[in-house]
Design a protein around this motif. Structure first.
Motif, short mmCIF file in Angstrom:
data_model
loop_
_atom_site.label_atom_id
_atom_site.label_comp_id
_atom_site.label_asym_id
_atom_site.label_seq_id
_atom_site.Cartn_x
_atom_site.Cartn_y
_atom_site.Cartn_z
N ILE A 12 97.39 45.53 64.34
CA ILE A 12 96.36 44.87 65.12
C ILE A 12 95.05 44.99 64.36
O ILE A 12 94.59 46.09 64.08
N CYS A 14 90.98 44.05 64.08
CA CYS A 14 89.77 43.73 64.84
C CYS A 14 88.73 43.27 63.84
O CYS A 14 88.20 44.08 63.08
N ARG A 45 95.39 39.36 64.97
CA ARG A 45 93.96 39.46 64.65
C ARG A 45 93.14 39.02 65.86
O ARG A 45 93.44 38.01 66.49
N PHE A 46 92.13 39.81 66.15
CA PHE A 46 91.21 39.49 67.23
C PHE A 46 89.79 39.55 66.71
O PHE A 46 89.44 40.46 65.96
N TRP A 47 88.97 38.58 67.11
CA TRP A 47 87.55 38.61 66.80
C TRP A 47 86.89 39.67 67.67
O TRP A 47 87.24 39.84 68.83
N GLY A 48 85.92 40.35 67.10
CA GLY A 48 85.18 41.37 67.85
C GLY A 48 84.57 40.80 69.12
O GLY A 48 84.59 41.42 70.18
N ASP A 50 85.73 38.36 70.95
CA ASP A 50 86.78 38.20 71.96
C ASP A 50 87.15 39.54 72.60
O ASP A 50 87.40 39.61 73.80
N ILE A 51 87.18 40.57 71.80
CA ILE A 51 87.50 41.90 72.33
C ILE A 51 86.44 42.31 73.36
O ILE A 51 86.77 42.86 74.41
N LYS A 55 88.41 40.17 77.25
CA LYS A 55 89.39 41.26 77.26
C LYS A 55 90.72 40.85 77.90
O LYS A 55 91.78 41.25 77.44
N VAL A 58 92.89 39.01 75.43
CA VAL A 58 93.32 39.94 74.37
C VAL A 58 94.45 40.82 74.90
O VAL A 58 95.48 40.99 74.24
N ILE A 59 94.28 41.34 76.09
CA ILE A 59 95.30 42.20 76.68
C ILE A 59 96.59 41.43 76.92
O ILE A 59 97.68 41.94 76.64
#
Length: 65
Positions: A12, A14, A45-48, A50-51, A55, A58-59
């Protein structure tokens, strides 16, 4: 930053929007992802942003894997 879940062979990532939107970083990330997949692992991959602000989505994505 990244996290690994060895039992699931999952990485994962970030990614910060500024650095990972630069052309050289996009190429580096693409090559890195290809290598990880070649080794039998999956990469998420997640953009900061989006995190921090999305959430729930993302979850949901994490729970699918």
């Amino acid at each position: 930053c990244y996290f690994a879940i060895p039992k699931k062979k999952l990485i994962i990532e970030c990614d910060g929007e500024y650095w990972h939107n630069l052309d050289n970083m996009k190429k580096r990330d693409k090559a890195k992802d290809a290598y990880i997949r070649k080794c039998g692992w999956e990469v998420l991959r997640f953009w900061g942003n989006d995190i921090l602000n999305n959430k729930t989505e993302v979850i949901k994505t994490l729970c699918k894997n």
